[in-house]
Motif scaffolding. Structure first.
Motif, PDB file in Angstrom:
ATOM      1  N   SER A 259     -17.404 -47.850   8.088  1.00 37.72           N
ATOM      2  CA  SER A 259     -17.554 -47.248   6.594  1.00 37.72           C
ATOM      3  C   SER A 259     -18.824 -46.987   6.343  1.00 37.72           C
ATOM      4  O   SER A 259     -19.363 -45.931   5.585  1.00 37.72           O
ATOM      5  N   GLY A 260     -19.708 -48.032   6.734  1.00 41.86           N
ATOM      6  CA  GLY A 260     -20.821 -48.656   6.380  1.00 41.86           C
ATOM      7  C   GLY A 260     -21.533 -47.187   7.105  1.00 41.86           C
ATOM      8  O   GLY A 260     -22.536 -46.066   6.578  1.00 41.86           O
ATOM      9  N   ILE A 261     -21.108 -46.524   8.441  1.00 43.88           N
ATOM     10  CA  ILE A 261     -22.000 -45.823   9.149  1.00 43.88           C
ATOM     11  C   ILE A 261     -21.960 -44.579   8.846  1.00 43.88           C
ATOM     12  O   ILE A 261     -23.034 -43.592   8.413  1.00 43.88           O
ATOM     13  N   LEU A 262     -20.158 -44.157   8.670  1.00 42.45           N
ATOM     14  CA  LEU A 262     -20.384 -42.961   8.269  1.00 42.45           C
ATOM     15  C   LEU A 262     -20.705 -42.571   7.090  1.00 42.45           C
ATOM     16  O   LEU A 262     -20.779 -41.374   7.283  1.00 42.45           O
ATOM     17  N   ILE A 263     -20.492 -43.619   6.580  1.00 43.02           N
ATOM     18  CA  ILE A 263     -20.619 -42.702   5.065  1.00 43.02           C
ATOM     19  C   ILE A 263     -22.330 -43.203   4.433  1.00 43.02           C
ATOM     20  O   ILE A 263     -22.896 -41.772   4.138  1.00 43.02           O
ATOM     21  N   GLY A 264     -22.757 -43.567   5.089  1.00 43.62           N
ATOM     22  CA  GLY A 264     -24.494 -43.367   5.146  1.00 43.62           C
ATOM     23  C   GLY A 264     -24.627 -42.450   5.767  1.00 43.62           C
ATOM     24  O   GLY A 264     -25.910 -41.603   5.568  1.00 43.62           O
ATOM     25  N   LYS A 265     -24.206 -41.385   7.133  1.00 45.60           N
ATOM     26  CA  LYS A 265     -24.394 -40.756   7.894  1.00 45.60           C
ATOM     27  C   LYS A 265     -24.641 -39.280   7.340  1.00 45.60           C
ATOM     28  O   LYS A 265     -25.298 -38.844   6.981  1.00 45.60           O
ATOM     29  N   SER A 266     -22.972 -39.543   6.154  1.00 51.80           N
ATOM     30  CA  SER A 266     -23.336 -38.060   4.904  1.00 51.80           C
ATOM     31  C   SER A 266     -23.824 -38.116   3.666  1.00 51.80           C
ATOM     32  O   SER A 266     -24.175 -37.152   4.027  1.00 51.80           O
ATOM     33  N   LEU A 267     -24.033 -39.548   3.672  1.00 57.56           N
ATOM     34  CA  LEU A 267     -25.561 -39.566   2.693  1.00 57.56           C
ATOM     35  C   LEU A 267     -27.069 -38.817   2.896  1.00 57.56           C
ATOM     36  O   LEU A 267     -27.782 -37.958   2.262  1.00 57.56           O
ATOM     37  N   GLY A 268     -27.413 -39.161   4.373  1.00 58.80           N
ATOM     38  CA  GLY A 268     -28.421 -38.688   4.810  1.00 58.80           C
ATOM     39  C   GLY A 268     -28.550 -37.384   5.133  1.00 58.80           C
ATOM     40  O   GLY A 268     -29.107 -36.726   4.907  1.00 58.80           O
ATOM     41  N   ALA A 269     -27.200 -36.985   5.248  1.00 54.47           N
ATOM     42  CA  ALA A 269     -27.373 -35.080   6.002  1.00 54.47           C
ATOM     43  C   ALA A 269     -26.688 -34.481   4.533  1.00 54.47           C
ATOM     44  O   ALA A 269     -27.144 -33.311   4.148  1.00 54.47           O
ATOM     45  N   GLY A 270     -27.688 -35.446   2.739  1.00 54.48           N
ATOM     46  CA  GLY A 270     -26.859 -34.591   1.666  1.00 54.48           C
ATOM     47  C   GLY A 270     -25.415 -34.283   1.449  1.00 54.48           C
ATOM     48  O   GLY A 270     -25.383 -33.731   0.060  1.00 54.48           O
ATOM     49  N   GLN A 271     -24.956 -34.855   2.179  1.00 62.23           N
ATOM     50  CA  GLN A 271     -23.484 -34.222   1.706  1.00 62.23           C
ATOM     51  C   GLN A 271     -22.052 -35.977   0.879  1.00 62.23           C
ATOM     52  O   GLN A 271     -21.537 -36.185   1.725  1.00 62.23           O
ATOM     53  N   TYR A 272     -22.454 -35.393  -0.299  1.00 63.59           N
ATOM     54  CA  TYR A 272     -22.182 -36.290  -1.451  1.00 63.59           C
ATOM     55  C   TYR A 272     -20.790 -36.503  -1.809  1.00 63.59           C
ATOM     56  O   TYR A 272     -20.437 -37.350  -1.141  1.00 63.59           O
ATOM     57  N   GLU A 273     -20.544 -35.634  -2.362  1.00 68.81           N
ATOM     58  CA  GLU A 273     -19.241 -35.797  -2.505  1.00 68.81           C
ATOM     59  C   GLU A 273     -17.863 -35.411  -0.675  1.00 68.81           C
ATOM     60  O   GLU A 273     -17.075 -35.717  -1.581  1.00 68.81           O
ATOM     61  N   GLN A 274     -18.566 -35.058   0.241  1.00 66.13           N
ATOM     62  CA  GLN A 274     -17.580 -35.404   1.142  1.00 66.13           C
ATOM     63  C   GLN A 274     -17.706 -36.822   1.775  1.00 66.13           C
ATOM     64  O   GLN A 274     -16.463 -37.801   2.074  1.00 66.13           O
ATOM     65  N   ALA A 275     -19.295 -38.002   1.469  1.00 66.81           N
ATOM     66  CA  ALA A 275     -19.363 -39.492   1.481  1.00 66.81           C
ATOM     67  C   ALA A 275     -18.263 -40.265   0.710  1.00 66.81           C
ATOM     68  O   ALA A 275     -18.101 -40.999   0.768  1.00 66.81           O
ATOM     69  N   TYR A 276     -17.782 -39.465  -0.843  1.00 71.53           N
ATOM     70  CA  TYR A 276     -17.349 -39.497  -1.659  1.00 71.53           C
ATOM     71  C   TYR A 276     -15.822 -39.375  -1.541  1.00 71.53           C
ATOM     72  O   TYR A 276     -14.874 -40.797  -1.219  1.00 71.53           O
ATOM     73  N   ALA A 277     -15.098 -38.951  -0.953  1.00 72.36           N
ATOM     74  CA  ALA A 277     -13.822 -38.595  -0.715  1.00 72.36           C
ATOM     75  C   ALA A 277     -13.708 -39.660   0.841  1.00 72.36           C
ATOM     76  O   ALA A 277     -12.286 -40.045   1.033  1.00 72.36           O
ATOM     77  N   GLU A 278     -13.838 -39.620   1.855  1.00 64.79           N
ATOM     78  CA  GLU A 278     -14.146 -40.150   2.509  1.00 64.79           C
ATOM     79  C   GLU A 278     -14.124 -41.555   2.819  1.00 64.79           C
ATOM     80  O   GLU A 278     -13.144 -42.368   2.932  1.00 64.79           O
ATOM     81  N   SER A 279     -14.999 -42.244   1.460  1.00 65.96           N
ATOM     82  CA  SER A 279     -14.385 -43.677   0.995  1.00 65.96           C
ATOM     83  C   SER A 279     -13.472 -43.685   0.532  1.00 65.96           C
ATOM     84  O   SER A 279     -13.252 -44.772   0.778  1.00 65.96           O
ATOM     85  N   LYS A 280     -13.123 -42.622   0.295  1.00 67.12           N
ATOM     86  CA  LYS A 280     -11.813 -43.304  -0.933  1.00 67.12           C
ATOM     87  C   LYS A 280     -10.667 -43.473   0.313  1.00 67.12           C
ATOM     88  O   LYS A 280      -9.810 -44.369   0.135  1.00 67.12           O
ATOM     89  N   LYS A 281     -10.302 -42.511   1.348  1.00 62.37           N
ATOM     90  CA  LYS A 281      -9.397 -43.022   2.417  1.00 62.37           C
ATOM     91  C   LYS A 281      -9.667 -44.339   2.676  1.00 62.37           C
ATOM     92  O   LYS A 281      -8.539 -44.786   3.540  1.00 62.37           O
ATOM     93  N   LEU A 282     -11.248 -44.815   3.330  1.00 68.40           N
ATOM     94  CA  LEU A 282     -11.456 -45.841   3.817  1.00 68.40           C
ATOM     95  C   LEU A 282     -10.215 -46.857   3.152  1.00 68.40           C
ATOM     96  O   LEU A 282     -10.227 -47.526   3.744  1.00 68.40           O
ATOM     97  N   MET A 283     -11.282 -46.638   1.832  1.00 68.65           N
ATOM     98  CA  MET A 283     -10.080 -47.819   1.250  1.00 68.65           C
ATOM     99  C   MET A 283      -8.645 -47.942   1.417  1.00 68.65           C
ATOM    100  O   MET A 283      -7.966 -48.968   1.280  1.00 68.65           O
ATOM    101  N   LYS A 284      -8.104 -46.743   1.503  1.00 73.18           N
ATOM    102  CA  LYS A 284      -6.903 -46.777   1.611  1.00 73.18           C
ATOM    103  C   LYS A 284      -6.256 -47.300   3.112  1.00 73.18           C
ATOM    104  O   LYS A 284      -5.245 -47.771   2.831  1.00 73.18           O
ATOM    105  N   TYR A 285      -6.675 -47.304   3.536  1.00 70.14           N
ATOM    106  CA  TYR A 285      -6.830 -47.878   4.879  1.00 70.14           C
ATOM    107  C   TYR A 285      -6.830 -49.347   5.203  1.00 70.14           C
ATOM    108  O   TYR A 285      -5.660 -49.440   5.468  1.00 70.14           O
ATOM    109  N   GLY A 286      -8.047 -49.235   4.743  1.00 71.38           N
ATOM    110  CA  GLY A 286      -7.971 -50.780   4.471  1.00 71.38           C
ATOM    111  C   GLY A 286      -7.241 -51.803   3.719  1.00 71.38           C
ATOM    112  O   GLY A 286      -6.325 -52.833   4.143  1.00 71.38           O
ATOM    113  N   LEU A 287      -6.853 -51.403   2.002  1.00 75.28           N
ATOM    114  CA  LEU A 287      -5.494 -52.094   1.636  1.00 75.28           C
ATOM    115  C   LEU A 287      -4.008 -51.901   2.576  1.00 75.28           C
ATOM    116  O   LEU A 287      -3.677 -53.410   2.337  1.00 75.28           O
TER     117      LEU A 287
END
Length: 473
Positions: free
Chosen positions: A321-349
């Motif tokens: 989560s930290g690595i993938l979302i960090g890379k998306s934020l570093g590349a300026g892909q904010y909406e993609q980072a938010y959508a991927e974050s929700k997917k990661l939380m669903k996987y974890g739960l």
């Protein structure tokens, strides 16, 4: 569809090796506990108390590694190899300095430290012996941790896994030889367990370093420790050339600008405060359990490997989560980072609920492994059921607070969330439950764990407001 497959494949490539590493560590930890358990409840409690203080160092080191991971992953997203190198060197320097400080404390004043944890003289004496030897492992642990962070950010997480498999097998074998004195080795008890851990940690560090050097020579070390210098290249060019120029002193950015250091400290300092005070709170919890009684302390120690297995099974998802979302934020892909974050939380739960059900089923069998008193087994079983109940909340906190929210570099949010949960709710409730209401250890644990629910509630608010979504300049 391609993006979805790529995301899932990347999660798998990062999360699986980290998860396997955590599970292997936990599995060998169960074996260690069983070996020590043959020596009685006092030895179990002694090792548990010594290891708990050592965990203060582990979490502070984890903060340094986390800060390094945040910056490295974002700078990889920006394709800035020189900044990647500066982040690594600064973090390694900080980690080694912390290792030296904790080593000095454990060698010089272990008795006063352990006196805080328990009034049981036997458990305290064993804890002092264990901690004094174990602390020698702190410096190699620092080097291994930072190298591992770099490898994971470069999606080469399998390399430290291989090193860990070898070191853990060695640790278990040495435990058998040194704890019980088999095959002509001296019978050292808890001191043998500590010495085995030291040797294994040193070997692990050397193996990771050897992997690094071997791959540098044989394969050009693709996507590993890309440190720019005067001739910084783009990531695509680096891939084409195989990244053959690595860790030459002339290429390393040993000197960082004042602005870069300020940025690094702005990320690191809240993490250090957060992790240190969170771990200090966990140590307060251990002191509470220890003062309830030796049986309670031994029971809690017996649950540690199981807790580590349950949480460790999904620790890879938090790392990813930290690595993938960090890379998306570093590349300026904010909406993609938010959508991927929700997917990661669903996987974890989803996975954490399945693991909790499995834990509830196997807990009666697990406690039978230990040849301890029946009352200790009974307490342990009740604690395992409580742990199964709270595990999904802990996993979500680990993924959301420990990975996603931190990935934007605004680590002060994570700091205030953790401090609120631990020190405003957890510690006061624990002290009330144990010393005012005088409850048994299992209800005390359940009441303490309410702080996890508080942290999750605050984290969800921060997540939905998207105030954590920023790119490092």
């Amino acid at each position: 569809m391609d993006r979805k497959n790529t995301f899932q494949r990347t999660v798998f490539n990062i999360a699986l090796p980290v998860t396997l590493q955590s599970l292997l560590q936990s599995s060998f930890g169960v074996i260690d506990q069983i070996m020590i358990g043959q020596l009685g409840s006092g030895s179990i409690a002694g090792i548990g108390l010594g290891a708990k203080f050592a965990s203060l160092y582990s979490v502070v080191l984890a903060a340094v590694a986390s800060a390094a991971g945040i910056m490295i992953s974002q700078y990889i997203g920006k394709k800035d190899e020189e900044a990647v190198g500066r982040s690594f060197i600064l973090s390694l320097t900080a980690a080694v300095g912390l290792a030296a400080g904790f080593l000095a404390l454990c060698v010089i004043v272990p008795e006063p430290i352990m006196a805080i944890y328990t009034r049981d003289a036997e458990a305290r004496e064993l804890a002092v012996k264990y901690l004094r030897i174990l602390s020698v492992s702190f410096p190699p642990m620092a080097v291994s941790s930072l190298l591992t962070t770099m490898l994971r950010c470069m999606e080469a997480a399998a390399l430290p896994l291989y090193a860990n498999i070898f070191a853990l097998a060695l640790n278990t074998g040495l435990n058998y030889l040194l704890i019980f004195g088999t095959w002509g080795f001296p019978r050292m008890g808890v001191e043998g367990a500590a010495l085995a851990s030291v040797i294994a940690q040193i070997i692990s560090c050397l193996v990771i370093l050897l992997f690094f050097l071997h791959n540098k020579k044989k394969r050009g070390m693709k996507r590993l420790l890309c440190l720019g210098g005067k001739h910084s290249q783009s990531m695509s060019m680096v891939k084409k050339r195989g990244m053959k120029r690595l860790v030459r002193r002339g290429d390393l950015p040993f000197s960082a600008s004042g602005e870069f250091r300020r940025q690094y400290l702005g990320i690191l300092c809240p993490l250090l405060v957060c992790e240190f005070l969170w771990s200090l709170g966990e140590n307060v919890y251990t002191a509470i359990y220890g003062n309830i009684g030796t049986d309670a302390c031994a029971a809690m120690t017996m649950t540690v490997p199981v807790q580590t297995i349950v949480i460790g099974a999904l620790s890879g998802l938090a790392q990813a989560s930290g690595i993938l979302i960090g890379k998306s934020l570093g590349a300026g892909q904010y909406e993609q980072a938010y959508a991927e974050s929700k997917k990661l939380m669903k996987y974890g739960l989803s996975f954490s609920v399945l693991l909790s059900l499995l834990l509830a089923i196997v807990s009666p069998l697990y406690v039978k492994i230990y040849p301890v008193e029946p009352q200790v087994q009974e307490i342990t079983e009740s604690l395992l059921l409580a742990i199964a109940l709270i595990a999904p909340v802990k996993v979500l906190n680990m993924i959301l607070g420990g990975g996603i929210i931190r990935s934007g570099g605004k680590t002060r949010y994570a700091m205030w969330i953790d401090l609120t949960g631990t020190w405003i709710f957890g510690v006061p409730l624990g002290l009330l439950a144990a010393f005012v209401w005088k409850l048994p250890v299992t209800p005390v644990y359940v009441i303490l764990s309410l702080e996890e629910c508080v942290r999750l509630g605050i984290s969800l608010v921060v997540f939905r407001k998207k105030i954590w979504m920023e790119s490092i300049l």
